[in-house]
Design an enzyme around this catalytic site. Structure first.
Site, PDB file in Angstrom:
ATOM      1  N   ASP A  84      56.306  85.472  23.482  1.00 50.82           N
ATOM      2  CA  ASP A  84      56.263  86.994  23.154  1.00 50.82           C
ATOM      3  C   ASP A  84      56.636  87.603  22.100  1.00 50.82           C
ATOM      4  O   ASP A  84      57.674  86.547  21.262  1.00 50.82           O
ATOM      5  CB  ASP A  84      56.983  87.505  23.856  1.00 50.82           C
ATOM      6  N   HIS A  85      56.061  87.808  21.109  1.00 51.98           N
ATOM      7  CA  HIS A  85      57.210  88.662  20.215  1.00 51.98           C
ATOM      8  C   HIS A  85      56.965  87.601  18.534  1.00 51.98           C
ATOM      9  O   HIS A  85      58.056  87.862  18.323  1.00 51.98           O
ATOM     10  CB  HIS A  85      58.031  89.811  19.781  1.00 51.98           C
ATOM     11  N   GLY A 181      65.101  96.918  24.969  1.00 53.51           N
ATOM     12  CA  GLY A 181      66.913  96.526  25.624  1.00 53.51           C
ATOM     13  C   GLY A 181      67.033  98.050  26.638  1.00 53.51           C
ATOM     14  O   GLY A 181      65.997  98.786  27.236  1.00 53.51           O
ATOM     15  N   GLY A 209      59.588  96.841  26.260  1.00 53.73           N
ATOM     16  CA  GLY A 209      60.675  97.461  26.786  1.00 53.73           C
ATOM     17  C   GLY A 209      60.640  98.151  28.067  1.00 53.73           C
ATOM     18  O   GLY A 209      60.915  99.589  28.503  1.00 53.73           O
ATOM     19  N   ASN A 230      55.479  95.071  30.197  1.00 50.16           N
ATOM     20  CA  ASN A 230      56.885  94.295  29.661  1.00 50.16           C
ATOM     21  C   ASN A 230      58.104  94.573  30.634  1.00 50.16           C
ATOM     22  O   ASN A 230      58.939  95.091  30.022  1.00 50.16           O
ATOM     23  CB  ASN A 230      56.940  94.122  28.007  1.00 50.16           C
ATOM     24  N   THR A 233      64.843  92.384  28.853  1.00 52.27           N
ATOM     25  CA  THR A 233      66.236  92.734  29.585  1.00 52.27           C
ATOM     26  C   THR A 233      67.108  92.355  31.313  1.00 52.27           C
ATOM     27  O   THR A 233      68.201  91.930  30.927  1.00 52.27           O
ATOM     28  CB  THR A 233      67.082  93.968  28.475  1.00 52.27           C
TER      29      THR A 233
HETATM   30  P1  13P Z   1      62.614  94.855  27.848  1.00 52.79           P
HETATM   31  O1  13P Z   1      63.954  93.712  27.132  1.00 52.79           O
HETATM   32  O2  13P Z   1      62.837  96.529  27.364  1.00 52.79           O
HETATM   33  O3  13P Z   1      62.828  94.993  29.117  1.00 52.79           O
HETATM   34  O4  13P Z   1      61.615  94.615  27.177  1.00 52.79           O
HETATM   35  C1  13P Z   1      60.749  93.371  26.952  1.00 52.79           C
HETATM   36  C2  13P Z   1      59.428  93.634  26.018  1.00 52.79           C
HETATM   37  O5  13P Z   1      58.891  94.104  26.037  1.00 52.79           O
HETATM   38  C3  13P Z   1      59.195  92.331  25.549  1.00 52.79           C
HETATM   39  O6  13P Z   1      57.857  92.008  24.926  1.00 52.79           O
END
Ligand code: 13P
Length: 284
Positions: A84-85, A181, A209, A230, A233
């Protein structure tokens, strides 16, 4: 089973036909990874299990790749192990070489031209090896490890169209108002922008998010074309909070496996809720 890029695309086609999204859960170690995998099997749902590069730095890509591979092979429901990312193409290549069957190259902080060039490089390497690729357009605000922006920058439908057309990427994360987050305000998703993007982008769209977005908004996003949701957090904080609670209740001399069994149960409950929110259990 380990799914090829073509099989992942078929999963997304099924999600599209069934009006649901495939949930994506970020994990931090092997305990929460197994909790997520067990919850998916018990819910009979296809899922992505993902890790951030930070987790790779902490544990090592070979170990994560090996455990991800076994988790996918042993699962009775489809699991896709995803990076991821990732802002660095070389780390995407290493993940692919170590058994990840999906990677996200996130060059959303750069210009459209640079974003396209970086994504193209990863797509070329990944597709030659049957691996699925996600990119990002616009900037999804993050105070943590997901991105490197503390401001939101919504995507435009035309940039989204051009990025997908020029790169051949398989899925697209769209900045349409969500943030990584916990939210400090009520999330305001731009459903009109999402609809515009969906009209011009043929690949599955991804909502980042997930934590903190009300269920009705997640469902509305799915009804307007989101095919992957996704969540990071909410999983991580549930996990850490449960470990803290278990230690407080059972004491520090309790075996790690017993502490973790308690934490896993709590993580599984949250994962199952999200699977229902995404309608990925086929019943919700
Ligand atoms: P959150 O941590 O806000 O749930 O987002 C996670 C996310 O988008 C991982 O790619």
């Amino acid at each position: 089973m380990i799914m090829s890029r073509v099989q992942v695309a078929e999963l997304f086609e099924a999600a599209s036909a069934g009006g649901y999204a495939i949930p994506h859960f970020n994990h931090s170690d092997f305990w929460d990874m197994s909790a997520i995998a067990e919850a998916a099997q018990e819910s009979k749902a296809p899922i992505f299990i993902a890790c951030l590069p930070k987790v790779i730095d902490a544990i090592g890509i070979e170990k994560l790749g090996a455990v991800g591979k076994i988790t996918m092979e042993q699962s009775k429901t489809p699991i896709i192990y995803h990076l991821d990312h990732c802002h660095n193409a070389d780390i995407c290549f290493a993940a692919i070489d170590n058994g990840y069957n999906s990677v996200m190259i996130d060059a959303s902080h750069s210009s459209l031209k640079e974003n396209i060039e970086t994504v193209k490089k990863v797509v070329q390497y990944a597709h030659a090896r049957g691996v699925h690729v996600e990119a990002e357009i616009g900037q999804i605000k993050s105070a943590g490890d997901e991105g490197n922006t503390v401001i939101s920058g919504k995507a435009t439908a035309d940039d989204a169209r051009v990025l997908v057309k020029e790169t051949g990427v398989d899925a697209l994360a769209v900045a349409f108002g969500s943030e990584h987050g916990f939210y400090t305000h009520k999330p305001e998703l731009d459903f009109e922008l999402l609809r515009q993007v969906r009209q011009v982008v043929p690949v599955p769209l991804v909502l980042h998010g997930g934590t903190g977005i009300p269920e009705e908004d997640v469902r509305r996003a799915i009804d307007n074309g989101i095919r992957k949701v996704n969540v990071g957090t909410h999983i991580r904080c549930t996990y850490i909070g449960a470990v803290k609670q278990a230690i407080e209740e059972m004491g520090t001399q309790t075996h790690t496996a017993d502490i973790m069994a308690f934490a896993k149960d709590q993580v599984k409950t949250v994962v199952k809720q999200w699977i229902k929110t995404c309608r990925a259990d086929g019943k919700s």
